[in-house]
Scaffold this motif. Structure first.
Motif, PDB file in Angstrom:
ATOM      1  N   ILE A 275      -6.774   3.116 -10.547  1.00 55.16           N
ATOM      2  CA  ILE A 275      -5.510   3.383  -9.834  1.00 55.16           C
ATOM      3  C   ILE A 275      -5.865   3.868  -8.327  1.00 55.16           C
ATOM      4  CG2 ILE A 275      -3.502   4.828  -9.781  1.00 55.16           C
ATOM      5  CD1 ILE A 275      -3.806   4.913 -12.944  1.00 55.16           C
ATOM      6  N   GLU A 277      -4.562   5.812  -5.258  1.00 56.33           N
ATOM      7  CA  GLU A 277      -3.587   6.568  -5.174  1.00 56.33           C
ATOM      8  C   GLU A 277      -3.498   6.902  -3.660  1.00 56.33           C
ATOM      9  OE1 GLU A 277      -4.191  10.067  -7.527  1.00 56.33           O
ATOM     10  OE2 GLU A 277      -3.677   9.211  -9.410  1.00 56.33           O
ATOM     11  N   VAL A 280       0.828   3.919  -0.912  1.00 59.32           N
ATOM     12  CA  VAL A 280       1.972   3.714  -1.714  1.00 59.32           C
ATOM     13  C   VAL A 280       2.816   2.314  -1.154  1.00 59.32           C
ATOM     14  CG1 VAL A 280       4.387   4.408  -2.315  1.00 59.32           C
ATOM     15  CG2 VAL A 280       2.550   6.193  -2.114  1.00 59.32           C
TER      16      VAL A 280
END
Length: 308
Positions: A275, A277, A280
């Motif tokens: 993932i 992060e 976005v």
């Protein structure tokens, strides 16, 4: 060559002509239809001839019926001497007899069979001799024997005369039996070496199984140790899945059933998801009006076509 030797090798004429007499004697000694054709004769000596007939008995291939006839000196009557069944040059013979002690092989004994050992068997040597008389320099003196007998008489109920046997406490036989050494014969050094060689041939370090094993039996938890001098090189396998289960194995032997060699593999685990992060991505709930390949049309243009 003497004249007697020449005469003995030349068949007597009357004896050689007594084929019918020899055949009749052979048929009388044999079963009906067993005596075959006349296959020859041989001179056994002066006025002694043996006639040979083919044997048709099943299982006696190459055997011949031999009928020996003889004639007395200056006599014209030929008489029968004997009839026997003899093997020929190509006869089917039984193998040479071998004593049971030489033809016996491991695994031949069955339930109820007895295998007596020779008194001079090289694999054995005298163990406990059975002599209860201690040597002159022994610590078991006559006074100690009397003391042991007195102690037995005190703890044994009843008078000594009523006892079935005399007390044997303190004797060499009782001590040997208590220590587990009361055997008439024990393995000799030769017997130990023969057993060790035999066990190493079956389950030793030179076998293909041991060559491919991950470890030796010396470090296996299924190995049951042995007592005595053989325990320094051998043990008993107790792994029911091993090829040597219940067998005497060398400490250098090994197999795939080693207690510490096989480790159960863990089930494969999927890789954890990655993932990101740090960034976005914005995804609108509805697409933009000008994002399609068809240009947007107003209501006035579609009214003539009857669109609502």
């Amino acid at each position: 060559m003497s004249a007697a030797t020449t005469r003995s090798r030349t068949p007597d004429r009357l004896c050689a002509e007594a084929v019918d007499l020899a055949r009749a004697a052979a048929e009388e000694a044999a079963a009906p239809g067993v005596v075959g054709e006349h296959v020859g004769l041989v001179s056994e000596g002066d006025r002694v001839v043996t006639h040979f007939f083919e044997c048709k008995e099943f299982g006696y291939r190459g055997w011949r019926w031999a009928a020996t006839v003889a004639r007395a000196s200056r006599a014209k009557i030929v008489t029968l001497d004997e009839v026997v069944l003899l093997p020929g040059s190509d006869a089917l013979l039984a193998p040479e007899w071998v004593p049971w002690s030489e033809r016996l092989r491991p695994g031949d004994m069955g339930p109820g069979d007895l295998l007596p050992t020779d008194a001079e068997d090289l694999r054995l040597e005298p163990g406990y001799s059975g002599d209860d008389v201690p040597p002159p320099n022994s610590a078991v003196s006559r006074e100690m024997e009397e003391l042991a007998d007195a102690e037995d008489a005190d703890v044994t109920p009843g008078a000594p005369a009523e006892q079935p046997t005399s007390p044997s406490r303190g004797s060499i036989a009782a001590l040997a039996e208590e220590l587990g050494m009361r055997r008439a014969r024990v393995l000799s050094r030769y017997g130990l070496h023969v057993a060790a060689d035999r066990w190493e041939d079956g389950f030793g370090p030179k076998t293909p199984m041991a060559q491919a094993a991950p470890a030796s039996c010396a470090t296996c938890g299924f190995l049951v140790p042995m007592g005595g001098s053989l325990g320094q090189a051998f043990g008993v396998c107790a792994n029911e899945f091993a090829p040597a289960d219940g067998r005497v194995v060398s400490l250098s032997y090994g197999c795939g059933g080693h207690s510490e060699a096989a480790v159960m593999p863990k089930p494969p685990q999927p890789a954890p998801p990655v993932i990101d992060e740090t960034k976005v991505d914005v995804f609108p709930l509805r697409p933009a009006a000008d994002s399609g390949s068809v240009p947007p049309v107003g209501d006035e243009e579609t009214a003539e076509l009857g669109h609502s």
